[in-house]
Design a protein around this motif. Structure first.
Motif, PDB file in Angstrom:
ATOM      1  N   SER A  20       5.438   0.275   4.403  1.00 13.87           N
ATOM      2  CA  SER A  20       6.128   1.565   4.244  1.00 13.87           C
ATOM      3  C   SER A  20       5.852   2.506   5.403  1.00 13.87           C
ATOM      4  N   TYR A  68       7.732  -2.933  -8.217  1.00 13.20           N
ATOM      5  CA  TYR A  68       7.091  -1.792  -7.575  1.00 13.20           C
ATOM      6  C   TYR A  68       7.270  -0.551  -8.453  1.00 13.20           C
ATOM      7  N   LYS A  70       6.623   3.354  -7.920  1.00 16.48           N
ATOM      8  CA  LYS A  70       6.294   4.225  -6.790  1.00 16.48           C
ATOM      9  C   LYS A  70       6.779   5.647  -7.049  1.00 16.48           C
ATOM     10  N   TYR A 119       3.772   3.948  -2.759  1.00 13.41           N
ATOM     11  CA  TYR A 119       3.669   2.780  -3.638  1.00 13.41           C
ATOM     12  C   TYR A 119       2.395   2.894  -4.467  1.00 13.41           C
ATOM     13  N   ASP A 153       1.954  -2.567  -8.377  1.00 10.52           N
ATOM     14  CA  ASP A 153       2.753  -3.793  -8.394  1.00 10.52           C
ATOM     15  C   ASP A 153       2.496  -4.423  -9.758  1.00 10.52           C
TER      16      ASP A 153
END
Length: 425
Positions: free
Chosen positions: A162, A225, A227, A237, A240
């Motif tokens: 990212s 994800y 986020k 983020y 997961d």
């Protein structure tokens, strides 16, 4: 250097971060590892490899050094060449091709590293993906976004984690984001000379991890994800979350990613895809021909009984065995699993780690492992992307509720792990 080394060898190019797991997995198969560094110095933003785990190490200082490197590697008769992490992908393609071992080939290398070329290659294969434009002038980027309509995503062509990714909803935001990208250096210590802008894909983002041998693919994990969007427009983020492999949306994601692998010519080794499930179906964000940077071998083994590094080692060292046992398979899920990229708002030089606080986090019922990403001597900064997350926590449990309870405790304790000097010390 030994001219006639004992036993088979593989070459790992840029064994940064968690790709260090390869050496142990290859050793278990009776195969030694050679390390090749694709740059003169280690990349400063990446966790360096443990070179003591390799039989020999080599440095390739640019394109002019490739032929000499090939000749230095030939006496070892390597059975495979694999990229450890993203910066090593092009050189791994080149070395595997020149050494005559299993290769994804240099013809598709650009499509596997350059995000603009990647998406255009996927589009040419008839797969759904974002509209996009690339340019070196913020005015041109802004003009495209204005004509296309907001929101748009502005980011570098070749980075990860990212790094300098912005979701923009106004002309002013696009201009600022484009200037930020052009002023920045990628994760791989490369200056950004242009900017990629894409239509915003509205939906939930997922990870799909694979390993392949001779075009036969195994799916190692699908993760959602979770986020948050910062006021700056940068995505933060957080979690997961492992998905049920039998869920309809997971089956649809897998079918799409297998077509992407074929479009990008990934027939050998690991793949790490990021895909958004839109109202029109899956759409690729990007795909790396390497391991997931969040892959933790013990964490993976807890829910599936194996891990992608082990599968990739088997695929390269014993491809027939890999295809017989794993080709065309999808991971099993024996428990819930989550990766938490913890965040901080503090800033300062890390003078020490409070081991009592760290032990408290590690002793939480669902925590399998804690990775400190800002050790003493480094600088803690407010979290704006994956690379500035100071702590990575791996959870497994029978229920998501138990994991989320511990996740909240980790959030309360993260800042206390780090002893600081400077503004927040």
């Amino acid at each position: 250097m030994n001219a006639t080394p004992a036993g088979p060898s593989v070459v790992i190019v840029d064994g940064y971060s968690n790709s260090g797991a390869y050496t142990g997995e290859y050793a278990a198969l009776g195969v030694g590892a050679l390390h090749v560094q694709s740059t003169a110095e280690f990349l400063p933003k990446m966790v360096p490899p443990d070179l003591s785990a390799y039989r020999e190490t080599f440095v390739c200082e640019g394109p002019d050094a490739v032929e000499d490197l090939v000749e230095r590697l030939r006496p070892y008769a390597p059975i495979a060449v694999s990229a450890g992490q993203e910066p090593g992908v092009p050189l791994a393609d080149l070395l595997s091709e020149r050494l005559g071992v299993a290769t994804n080939g240099t013809a598709g290398s650009r499509a596997r590293r350059d995000k603009f070329t990647m998406i255009e290659t996927v589009r040419a294969a008839g797969l759904h993906c974002a509209e996009q434009f690339v340019g070196s002038d913020p005015a041109g980027i802004t003009a495209w976004a204005r004509e296309r309509g907001y929101p748009v995503v502005v980011k570098p062509r070749s980075s990860s984690s990212s790094d300098n990714v912005f979701v923009c909803r106004t002309e002013a935001e696009v201009t600022r984001a484009a200037r930020s990208v052009l002023a920045g250096i990628t994760m791989y210590d490369e200056r950004n000379t242009d900017v990629l802008v894409q239509s915003h894909l509205d939906g939930t983002e997922y990870i799909v991890d694979t390993v392949s041998a001779h075009g036969r693919h195994a799916v190692c994990g699908v993760w959602r994800y979770d986020k948050n969007l910062l006021p700056s427009g940068r995505p933060l983020y957080d979690l997961d979350v492992l998905q049920d492999p039998d869920a309809p949306h997971v089956r649809e994601l897998i079918a799409y990613v297998l077509r992407v692998l074929d479009a990008l010519g990934i027939r050998h080794g690991p793949g790490h895809a990021e895909v958004i499930m839109t109202g029109s179906g899956p759409a690729l964000v990007e795909l790396g021909a390497r391991l997931n940077g969040n892959m933790n071998p013990g964490h993976h083994e807890a829910f599936s009984g194996t891990n992608p590094a082990r599968l990739a080692a088997l695929a390269y060292a014993r491809p027939a065995e890999f295809t017989a046992r794993h080709g065309g398979t999808v991971y099993a899920k024996s428990c819930e699993a989550v990766v938490h990229n913890a965040a901080t708002s503090r800033e300062g030089l890390v003078t020490g780690i409070d081991t009592a606080v760290l032990d408290k986090i590690a002793s939480l019922p669902t925590v399998r492992e804690v990775v400190v990403r800002r050790p003493a001597g480094t600088r803690l900064v407010p979290t704006v992307d994956l690379m500035t997350s100071p702590l990575r926590v791996f959870h497994t449990a029978r229920s998501q509720r138990d994991i989320l309870a511990d996740y909240r405790v980790v959030g309360q304790l993260t800042d206390d792990v780090f002893r600081l000097a400077g503004p927040a010390g």
